[in-house]
Write an enzyme that holds these catalytic residues in place. Structure first.
Site, short mmCIF file in Angstrom:
data_model
loop_
_atom_site.label_atom_id
_atom_site.label_comp_id
_atom_site.label_asym_id
_atom_site.label_seq_id
_atom_site.Cartn_x
_atom_site.Cartn_y
_atom_site.Cartn_z
N ARG B 272 33.02 -26.09 -27.12
CA ARG B 272 32.53 -27.34 -26.52
C ARG B 272 32.05 -28.23 -27.65
O ARG B 272 31.17 -27.85 -28.40
CB ARG B 272 31.46 -27.08 -25.46
N HIS B 276 25.40 -28.19 -24.89
CA HIS B 276 25.51 -27.36 -23.69
C HIS B 276 25.29 -28.18 -22.42
O HIS B 276 26.03 -28.11 -21.47
CB HIS B 276 24.48 -26.22 -23.76
N TYR B 285 21.32 -24.84 -33.76
CA TYR B 285 21.99 -23.52 -33.77
C TYR B 285 23.45 -23.54 -34.20
O TYR B 285 24.08 -22.50 -34.28
CB TYR B 285 21.86 -22.88 -32.37
C1 LIG Z 1 21.92 -16.34 -13.45
C2 LIG Z 1 21.70 -17.43 -14.43
N1 LIG Z 1 20.99 -17.19 -15.54
C3 LIG Z 1 20.74 -18.15 -16.43
C4 LIG Z 1 21.20 -19.42 -16.22
C5 LIG Z 1 20.86 -20.52 -17.22
N2 LIG Z 1 22.02 -20.86 -18.03
C6 LIG Z 1 22.79 -21.90 -17.68
S1 LIG Z 1 24.12 -22.02 -18.64
C7 LIG Z 1 23.68 -20.70 -19.57
C8 LIG Z 1 24.57 -20.24 -20.67
C9 LIG Z 1 25.96 -19.97 -20.20
O1 LIG Z 1 26.79 -19.66 -21.24
P1 LIG Z 1 28.31 -19.33 -21.04
O2 LIG Z 1 28.49 -18.41 -19.88
O3 LIG Z 1 28.83 -18.88 -22.33
O4 LIG Z 1 28.98 -20.71 -20.62
P2 LIG Z 1 29.05 -22.11 -21.38
O5 LIG Z 1 27.84 -22.89 -20.97
O6 LIG Z 1 29.09 -21.85 -22.81
O7 LIG Z 1 30.27 -22.77 -20.86
C10 LIG Z 1 22.47 -20.17 -19.12
C11 LIG Z 1 21.78 -19.04 -19.73
C12 LIG Z 1 21.94 -19.66 -15.02
N3 LIG Z 1 22.42 -20.86 -14.71
N4 LIG Z 1 22.18 -18.64 -14.16
#
Ligand SMILES: Cc1ncc(C[n+]2csc(CCOP(=O)(O)OP(=O)(O)O)c2C)c(N)n1
Lengths: 325, 367
Positions: B272, B276, B285
């Site tokens: 990306r 985020h 980071y």
């Molecule tokens: C169950 C849950 N835990 C924590 C979150 C908070 N959170 C939102 S996005 C994220 C990181 C997600 O990373 P990834 O799966 O790699 O997807 P990306 O955002 O990189 O597309 C977190 C920890 C959430 N939405 N749901």
């Protein structure tokens, strides 16, 4: 004395305890290098190293279970669940495994864990980031529930929570993190878990609240004052154990009360508080104790959050109902 | 295809004979970063018009993303997760499906469901926190983006079982990130799909980070694709910046699923470019070097070069699509802004088929 907002006070509590006790560990999603999505743990990894303060993979159930396991080995985990709605993923570990450890092991093991989580509405966050889920926690035997309303209390309560040998669900209101600064002592002090505080004295009605709603209640009390109504406001600070004595003492004086909560109306903390008032103070009441709370819907999408959440006007309206009963 | 499979332990030096090992995996690429076809066996069959359509959608999505970030800053959108960099995995994977295939997205996967039929103004309404954003039109086979990471993986599994039970030749696809692959729900979904041999595609967009947590801290697994092995489903890894590799892999997985061959886990390696979410500082980071390195693999540039060589695309085309996308975004955001506001009473009425008396009573507080 230092001036701190609530987030800084919370961070400072963790710093004090990390320094004092080598068994304290701080972990969760993104809490390490960057210090969490709200930066509540910012700088702690730098100060204490990445075995004491660390990022976990994205898995709440594992975070909860890790804490339970570490707790049996003499550690004192401070586990962050990034946003409140994600506790559902960890419910078994938090509310079953941690909360029952002492009972299931006949007292052999316990869960000296703090589960920290931000919650609280009014910030137009995404779905499931803000819900007030304390009702789930207070229905769970074996876990303490703490919700501070200001920086001083937050630090003192969190230190108490970390030193407590039972699991504590520590809820931090998003809207209070940066809301204002307080005088907060450096170093070590505690605010006891299970002790409410009368934050405004009054003789006509008692408004019982916790978290952000304490401030909303104080605003309502000022409005009421303009009409000559003296409202007493109680900040509960902890829901389990509940300081019913402070509530009863106040009702003996005012004879009327309402309970304000951010969580949906039915079967929540307010309902429990009112049940206990009925048990312990019914003869002092001049009117039924009412709830000021959102309706029993899911927490709404951002658009109507403000209309849905309790505000000062609705608190005033509820108070007037008990006054005019 | 770069498929993960078991190999005999002897093939690796030092392995004990009873140890299970998996082979190394290298991502499937159809196009090189210069836009040359390097793997003609996997070149998906696509007409010139289809190739242009895919580019159109990727450029449109990029422009929409850039506009959405601006609209967010102006307070005209609410919750929004940027997608730039991930156009190949998003646009390509949707393009490889049939319209009656079903999509279960994570919070970042708005493009897939919009290209699958959700009107753009509803995506904006969803972002603005309006319930109507989630009222998916009849015939559009999607759920709304999931906030709880991992929950959608299980829904797709259930939907796929539904297709199987009804003997429908449809597949369900679901998306998560590298972070999402750590949730228990992810493993549970994959395992069910293996046990019940379901037509599900689990697409992990591995963009290297879960908020701030890098892949290396997320898992010690060699790849996400390897996680398919334990569930007994196919696992493949692809270059997620190569839209043709994405289409090849998803088409193949869908074909296998429709014909009773079970589920596939696809790991697309992507990035990306933007933060985020709107409240995130990447400099804390990520390094500039890393960002620069990935921007050289920009899926739009790569596919654009390929099309240009075929005389199918030019910079003027890009400029024209950008203009079109901007106009469309303007039109749809206006429509979203003009949509009648939600009310608390309306919300209360949406809880049950028939609003029960206690909720009727609660409406009084909001009139
Ligand atoms: C169950 C849950 N835990 C924590 C979150 C908070 N959170 C939102 S996005 C994220 C990181 C997600 O990373 P990834 O799966 O790699 O997807 P990306 O955002 O990189 O597309 C977190 C920890 C959430 N939405 N749901």
């Amino acid at each position: 004395m230092a001036q701190m907002n609530m987030k800084e006070a919370i961070r400072d509590a963790m710093r004090v305890e990390l320094k004092r006790d080598p068994n304290v560990l701080v972990f969760g999603e993104d809490v390490g290098k960057v210090g969490g999505v709200f930066r509540a743990t910012e700088g702690l990894q730098g100060e204490f190293g990445d075995t004491r303060v660390f990022d976990t993979p994205l898995a709440e159930s594992a975070i909860g279970g890790l804490a339970v396991g570490l707790g049996t080995q003499g550690f004192r985990p401070v586990a962050e669940i990034q946003f409140v709605g994600f506790i559902f993923e960890a419910l078994d570990q938090m509310f079953v495994q941690a909360a029952r450890m002492r009972y299931r092991s006949g007292g052999r093991y316990h869960s000296p864990i703090v589960f920290r989580t931000p919650f609280g509405g009014g910030v137009k966050a995404a779905e499931l980031h803000t819900d007030a889920l304390e009702g789930l926690a207070i229905q769970t035997p074996g876990i303490k529930v703490v919700i501070p309303s200001n920086p001083y209390d937050a630090k003192g309560l969190l230190i108490s929570a970390i030193r407590d040998n039972d699991p504590v669900f520590f809820m931090e209101h998003l809207n209070l993190y940066h809301a204002f600064r307080d005088e907060v002592p450096e170093g070590d002090y505690t605010v006891p878990i299970g002790k409410a505080k009368v934050v405004r004295e009054g003789k006509d009605v008692t408004i019982i609240a916790y978290g952000l709603m304490v401030h909303t209640a104080l605003k309502a009390a000022e409005e009421l004052e303009k009409n000559g109504v003296q409202a007493e406001v109680i900040d509960l600070r902890t829901l389990v154990p509940l300081d019913i004595d402070t509530i009863v003492a106040s009702i003996q004086k005012t004879n009327r009360a309402i309970v304000v909560q951010e969580a949906q109306k039915s079967a929540g903390a307010a309902a429990e508080i009112i049940a206990q008032i009925n048990e312990k103070a019914i003869l002092h009441l001049e009117a039924p104790v009412l709830r000021c709370a959102p309706p029993d819907t899911v927490y709404p999408f951002a658009q109507i959050e403000d209309a849905w959440l309790p505000n000062a006007a609705r608190i005033v309206k509820t108070v007037n109902q008990v006054l005019q009963f | 295809m770069s498929k993960v499979s078991l190999e005999t332990p002897e093939a690796k030096t030092g392995g004990l004979p009873h140890e299970v090992r998996a082979n190394d995996v290298a991502p499937l690429q159809v196009l090189s970063p210069e836009g040359e076809v390097v793997n003609p066996d996997y070149m998906p069959e696509l007409s010139d018009d289809q190739l242009k359509e895919i580019m159109y959608r990727m450029v449109f999505t990029r422009t929409w993303d850039e506009r959405a970030i601006n609209l967010g800053r102006q307070g005209r959108l609410g919750f929004y997760a940027p997608v730039s960099g991930q156009e190949a995995t998003m646009v390509g994977s949707e393009y490889a499906l049939n319209k009656d295939d079903f999509i279960c997205p994570g919070y970042r996967d708005m493009p897939q469901i919009v290209w699958h039929g959700l009107p753009l103004y509803q995506a904006f309404l969803y972002s603005r926190g309006h319930q109507h954003g989630g009222q998916i039109p009849e015939g559009v086979n999607v759920l709304m983006p999931q906030i709880i990471i991992g929950a959608q993986i299980l829904h797709a599994t259930g939907i796929a079982m539904g297709f199987k039970l009804k003997n429908e030749k449809r597949v369900a696809i679901t998306y998560t990130g590298d972070g999402g692959s750590s949730e228990g729900d992810f493993y549970e979904g994959l395992n069910f799909a293996g046990a019940f041999k379901l037509p599900t595609i689990y697409f992990v967009q591995n963009n290297g980070y879960a908020i701030t947590t890098p892949f290396a801290k997320q898992t010690a697994a060699q790849s996400i694709a390897h996680k398919a092995l334990a569930a007994g489903i196919r696992g493949v890894q692809i270059d997620g910046m190569d839209v043709l590799a994405v289409i090849a892999a998803v088409r193949e997985a869908a074909e296998i699923g429709r014909n009773g061959g079970g589920a596939t886990l696809i790991e697309g390696l992507t990035y990306r470019f933007k933060p985020h979410s709107m409240a995130d500082d990447t400099t804390k980071y990520r390094t500039k070097e890393e960002e620069a390195e990935w921007s050289e693999r920009d899926p739009l540039v790569r596919f654009g070069k390929f099309l240009a060589k075929k005389g199918l695309w030019s910079d003027e085309d890009t400029a024209r699509v950008k203009e079109e996308a901007k106009n469309a975004v303007n039109e749809h955001i206006k429509k979203a802004e003009q949509t009648e506001k939600m009310t608390v009473s309306g919300l209360i009425d949406s809880m049950f088929e028939q609003t029960p008396p206690h909720l009727e009573e609660q409406k009084a507080d909001f009139q």
